[in-house]
Design an enzyme around this catalytic site. Structure first.
Site, PDB file in Angstrom:
ATOM      1  N   HIS A  65      -8.591   3.274  -1.249  1.00  0.00           N
ATOM      2  CA  HIS A  65      -8.279   2.176  -0.334  1.00  0.00           C
ATOM      3  C   HIS A  65      -8.077   0.871  -1.109  1.00  0.00           C
ATOM      4  CE1 HIS A  65      -9.718  -1.105   2.433  1.00  0.00           C
ATOM      5  NE2 HIS A  65      -8.783  -0.563   3.186  1.00  0.00           N
ATOM      6  N   GLU A  68      -4.736   0.902  -2.777  1.00  0.00           N
ATOM      7  CA  GLU A  68      -3.650   0.636  -1.819  1.00  0.00           C
ATOM      8  C   GLU A  68      -3.459  -0.870  -1.617  1.00  0.00           C
ATOM      9  OE1 GLU A  68      -3.245  -0.328   2.563  1.00  0.00           O
ATOM     10  OE2 GLU A  68      -4.565   1.411   2.328  1.00  0.00           O
ATOM     11  N   HIS A  69      -4.572  -1.599  -1.488  1.00  0.00           N
ATOM     12  CA  HIS A  69      -4.504  -3.049  -1.309  1.00  0.00           C
ATOM     13  C   HIS A  69      -3.858  -3.744  -2.501  1.00  0.00           C
ATOM     14  CE1 HIS A  69      -7.183  -4.347   2.212  1.00  0.00           C
ATOM     15  NE2 HIS A  69      -7.011  -3.049   2.350  1.00  0.00           N
ATOM     16  N   GLU A 140     -13.727  -6.683   5.412  1.00  0.00           N
ATOM     17  CA  GLU A 140     -13.219  -5.563   6.213  1.00  0.00           C
ATOM     18  C   GLU A 140     -14.327  -4.535   6.462  1.00  0.00           C
ATOM     19  OE1 GLU A 140      -9.875  -2.055   5.601  1.00  0.00           O
ATOM     20  OE2 GLU A 140      -9.527  -4.016   4.676  1.00  0.00           O
TER      21      GLU A 140
END
Length: 423
Positions: A65, A68-69, A140
């Protein structure tokens, strides 16, 4: 490229493989003025332990994740901004087993495709921006921990599984993302973002040869090894605990029950099992099922009640649930319905009606470029042809559905996660 035709659904597909190992699928849509590209790697939140050059490597939760950012960042600036300025609508996501980058546009498709392939294949990580992103992802994570849907799901995963990485959030934890460095990101990009572990899917009025040419020109020339994965000790079918409850700011109780079952092998059998599960769960808990109509009529459930099946990271499980003031009672009613369907089978007329609706839904899905490309990518990684779903559906019989109830919905393998109103 190989050209395949599917006359029963009126579709065609071009399939090819570059010398660097990248697989490419192009779904021609003649006369459309929209284009869609989906560039995905067989790498998700559960892929935390992998083999490289004979050595097993462990990474913190949340790397896929985090990566991906960070992939949109380039030396020239933000690739997301570049795509948007060029008329594209870009985005990305990370799931348990896939990370994908995609865009939709109505013009300048070739330029946007070059940008997509360039930034996904070009790692550029500096510590200052990593620290900034760590803070963003940390927020998040905190927001997720306050989300009832997030909490009820991961509480269920922890109730079902002892070792499997599905227990942990795809985003990781505040502690785990502190362990992620530029070196971690570079290492994981090298392993999982090599063309041999990726697929490019395109839909629109495009020339398949041009897509191949762009990919071959922009991407690395050399193939890489497909990494081995380790998801921990083999899971038994018995859950860790049968109940887990938490109190949160919700207006009424909500529950999700899960049932562990045997893993699903990749290949055409995976597609068939996925389709059988969809039919079975519609028969059991769909909005036209006897159970749903009765429980809804009695005010025990709302229209958010649903059921689904998933198989990933070496395990398989079914989930069902929704809002209700009486979770234990609804759970008991579902178990009774499963037992009835396991013993006596489903109503033949209902089965045929749901099967026809599923076939119609499959055909309509070919109107969605996003559904086409994500389906092709998922099928590629799982070893099946997504365009054969209609024929596979047509071959499914009532006995297949009954077998699903008997083998994959065993009450002894179930656990339930409940969220109650705070106070």
């Amino acid at each position: 490229m190989t050209h395949k035709e599917y006359p029963k659904i009126g579709e065609e597909l071009y399939c090819g493989r570059l010398p660097n190992g990248l697989s490419i699928y192009v779904a021609p849509k003649r006369g459309f003025n929209k284009y869609y590209a989906h560039f995905a790697t067989d790498y998700g939140g559960a892929d935390r332990r992998f083999e490289l050059s004979g050595n097993w490597i462990d990474t913190p939760a949340g790397v896929a994740h985090f990566l991906e950012h960070k992939m949109f960042e380039m030396k020239y600036g933000d690739a997301l901004t570049k795509l948007s300025a060029n008329g594209a609508d870009p985005n990305a996501y990370t799931s348990t087993d896939i990370t994908a980058y995609h865009f939709e546009c109505t013009e300048k498709f070739a330029e946007n495709l070059e940008t997509l392939l360039e930034f996904v294949s070009t790692p550029y990580f500096i510590e200052k921006s990593i620290e900034k992103e760590r803070g963003i992802i940390g927020q998040e994570i905190l927001m997720g921990e306050d989300d009832p849907d997030y909490c009820i799901y991961y509480n269920l995963m922890k109730a079902l599984f002892r070792h499997n990485p599905l227990r942990d959030s795809v985003a990781g934890t505040l502690a785990s993302i502190e362990e992620i460095s530029a070196e971690t990101l570079y290492d994981c990009h090298k392993v999982f973002y090599n063309p041999s572990n990726m697929v490019l899917c395109v839909a629109g009025d495009v020339d398949a040869g041009e897509v191949m040419e762009i990919a071959e020109r922009v991407l690395p020339k050399e193939p890489g090894p497909v990494p081995g994965r380790d998801y921990g000790q083999k899971e038994g079918l018995e859950p860790v605990t049968d109940r887990v409850t938490a109190a949160m700011d919700v207006s009424m109780p909500v529950f999700i029950a899960g049932c562990k079952s045997e893993p699903v092998e990749d290949g055409p059998g995976y597609l068939r099992n996925e389709l059988v599960s969809g039919l079975a769960l519609d028969i059991m808990a769909g909005h036209s099922s006897k159970l749903y109509i009765r429980l809804y009529g009695e005010g025990l459930i709302s229209n958010d009640f649903s059921a689904s099946f998933d198989a990933a990271a070496g395990v398989a499980y079914t989930m069902f649930g929704g809002e209700t003031n009486e979770p234990e009672r609804v759970f008991g009613e579902v178990v009774k319905e499963i037992e009835r369907l396991s013993e006596g089978g489903a109503d033949a007329a209902l089965f045929e009606r749901i099967k026809k609706a599923a076939i119609g839904s499959q055909i309509r899905s070919f109107n969605s470029f996003e559904a086409i490309c994500s389906g092709l990518a998922g099928g590629h990684f799982r070893g099946f042809d997504a365009y054969e779903a209609g024929e596979a559906l047509a071959s499914i019989g009532l006995d297949d559905v009954t077998k699903f109830f008997r083998e994959r919905l065993v009450p002894a393998n179930m656990a339930m996660s409940i969220i109650t109103p705070r106070g």
